[in-house]
Motif scaffolding. Sequence first.
Motif, PDB file in Angstrom:
ATOM      1  N   UNK A   1       8.582  -1.837  -3.936  1.00  0.00           N
ATOM      2  CA  UNK A   1       9.609  -0.986  -4.547  1.00  0.00           C
ATOM      3  C   UNK A   1      10.328  -0.126  -3.517  1.00  0.00           C
ATOM      4  N   UNK A   2       9.810  -0.093  -2.276  1.00  0.00           N
ATOM      5  CA  UNK A   2      10.389   0.843  -1.309  1.00  0.00           C
ATOM      6  C   UNK A   2      11.524   0.224  -0.520  1.00  0.00           C
ATOM      7  N   UNK A   3      12.347   1.101   0.031  1.00  0.00           N
ATOM      8  CA  UNK A   3      13.458   0.646   0.857  1.00  0.00           C
ATOM      9  C   UNK A   3      12.925   0.016   2.136  1.00  0.00           C
TER      10      UNK A   3
ATOM     11  N   UNK B   1      13.313   0.234   5.440  1.00  0.00           N
ATOM     12  CA  UNK B   1      12.772   0.917   6.628  1.00  0.00           C
ATOM     13  C   UNK B   1      11.392   1.487   6.363  1.00  0.00           C
ATOM     14  N   UNK B   2      11.199   2.033   5.157  1.00  0.00           N
ATOM     15  CA  UNK B   2       9.898   2.624   4.846  1.00  0.00           C
ATOM     16  C   UNK B   2       8.845   1.524   4.711  1.00  0.00           C
TER      17      UNK B   2
END
Lengths: 328, 266, 266
Positions: C196-198, C200-201
């Motif tokens: 679910x994270x973008x 880069x993260x």
Amino acid sequence: MAQIQVRDLVKTFKVARRKAGLFSALRGVFHRDYYTVRALDGISFDIGPGELVGYIGPNGAGKSTTIKVMSGILVPDSGSCRVMGLTPWQSRAQHVANLGVVFGQRTQLWWDVPVIDSFELLRDIYNVPHADYRRTLDDLNDCLSLGPLLEVPVRQLSLGQRIRCELAASLLHQPPVLFLDEPTIGLDAVSKLAVRQFIRHQNTFSGTTVILTTHDMDDIQALCSRVMLIANGSILFDGNVDKLKQSYVTEKRLKVEFLHPPHMTPLSDKVTIIENQGNRLELGFATGQLSVPQLVNQLAAMGEIKDIIVEEPPIEEVIAQVYEELGL
Amino acid sequence: MKAYLSIVRMRFIALLQYRTAAVAGVFTQFFFGFVMVMVIRQFFFSGDAQGAMSLAQAVTYIWLGQAMLGMMPWNGDNEVIAMIRDGNVAYELCRPLNIYTHWYCRLLALRTAPTLLRSLPIFLIAGLLPAGYNLQPPPSPAAFAAWLAAVAGALLLGCALSNIISISTLWTVAGEGMLRMLPALVIFFSGSLVPLPLFPQWAQAIVNFLPFAGLVDIPNQFFVGTLAPAVLPLMLLRQLAWTAVFVLIGAGLLRLATKRVVIQGG
Amino acid sequence: MNGISLYFKLIRISVASQMQYRASFVIMSMGMALVTVIEFGGIWVLFDRFGSLQQWTLAEVGLFYGIIHCSFALSEALGRGFDIFHRYVQRGDFDRLLLRPRSTVLQVLGQELQLMRFGRLAQAMAILIWASWTVGVQWTVLKFAVLLFAIAGGVLLFIGIMIVQATVSFWTIQGLEFMNSFTHGGTYMAQHPLSIFDGWLRNFFLFVIPLGCVNYFPVLFITGKQDIFGTTPLFQALAPLAGAVFLLVSLYVWRFGLSRYQSTGS
């Protein structure tokens, strides 16, 4: 060969300069000044096996830095140090096995468990064979009368009791070299005597080399044949206690009691009269300028003498005077 | 008041000296904020908020929580607690000054200084982030004013709560319990974990009644616009009422403890 | 005596010490457990409001949550010595460890086994059991082994982070707070699915601090769910090895920091 050999040790620290006030604190966020402190400024000495050396100096003189370098905790900027042929910071594990260290203000024992548990753990940490451990512990037990203390959690011990246990803990692996950092600090008179007695005993009978830092000159007087004085990172004096006095004691005191009030005649200008009361006279005179017999001759001319006492100032005062002269 | 100002000043100077700590703190709060924002975004994309609040409002709410983290009453005054643990508090308790007020003022300073220092960079940077991730300004000047007032209320309330934590450590076991339990409750019911408007409908009445809403949720809702500035008096009243309750409890506990110390002879 | 048995001797002392304060131990464990439950409550609130998180259900997220919190609780229990290492440096207690002829890592690890973290472990396991039952995981020996492997990998990874954190404290004690981003922040991140994270993260938690490897991939393996990255089951099962690699790297970092500490004596 010397057991401990220190040559030209130099150690500097960087310290941030801070000024008071909100404004300079704000400025400090963006810009900071640093200055370097030379904690050790090229010190050298040798210590032979079985010596008992007092290491003294005012706070911040470099005493604990020296101890830390010799125990391998700190690496110096330059210079060499060898303890029993090992460079402390290069072969830490091997080196510290030869070492016992007591910090009077800190404990090496586990706070919440009985002392004996700490001892057994130290036995395992230093890999002491069980038979040796048993024997060493019995000896230490005799000298320090630890007996009932062993079952008590460390936090419930008095300071004096704790220091006795600390001493034992640092010797369980029978190290040939023992560093004691202010072992008598905060102790009552009885405990101090016990600790001193034990240090002397350990030094004499086990031949342990002892380096003792302290601010208590009675420790030095009672124990040390040799004393090293450090200030501003340099060793100012290294020799026996008497020699220290000779070098720095410039004045002695002479108390004289006459049978009758003396006929006062002018004394040499090297003599100061500290007290003159009835039959008693107290004089101060500079050593090296005037000898005791010369002075006594002069005094004998003033009346019949009942008693004479020549006193040196206590070592406390000598040291205080040395510090003062150095502007410390 | 003068004492309070001088403590604030001292704290401020102390904090400024620890610039690395300030930078580290801002970094950490930023990192947390980012992760939380990404999570909430995905929830908003996966379902319907049923009108509780918009995504932009939720994101702003989260950043506010991070910016104002320094005000959260999740611990007591560490120096006071240390004093209690090593027993030196006995002297303090026997002194002829109002200890409750003294400790309370210390806390006010403790909470204000780091918040001032740390919130500004977070406001600034979070405000400049790309749309969808950013903190948005309040809808009106009135909303901003209401937020400021509610932040003051939150500060008073939080310090009253913190003081109870400090004081409760006078009772060893109970204090440890408070120290451990309270943060969990504060984080959950104040809105700093999940914005309170997103809680289930049936739970709204409960979470809004609880004192913790006054710490984060009430100011935040004024800022994002889910509460109208007109209800400010009511909300302030709520914050202050709970503050009064906590002050009474804290002062009462302290009196009890003092009595105990005096009886035991210090 | 060899290192392993010395470690257990050290730990026995630590446990005996903690048992001296039994009442506060019980309270603290309960407090810890409460924190874990309440944090899961936050996720539940969001699912209650939005229904789903991308293609994930609450119970599936519970698997992520349970595994990462098992790892975190265990690593906090085991790695406590490194977690609070800055205190040893500050008080000079670390010098004492240097005075003993044993590995520093072994001695620091042996400083403390923090029992109260087991309260948290129990809660995390409860959530894990509930989640796997609700999801309807078809347990096989292999899947169970991967589960244990994932938890172990997480423990190694977190201990590695704590070692890095301890190393940082040779330089700065104030700046340590930023490490919270990776321990607590990382745990918070990893209790959600990595997908679910973008970007880069996500990359950060795969390649810099590989929390995704010890948590996200093993859960895919256990649930058999489709991976958006298209990884194979073999890769998913072996991914937790990254934790061990991270630990090895951190040990090198530690060694470097140690030599630097000895030459500066901060």
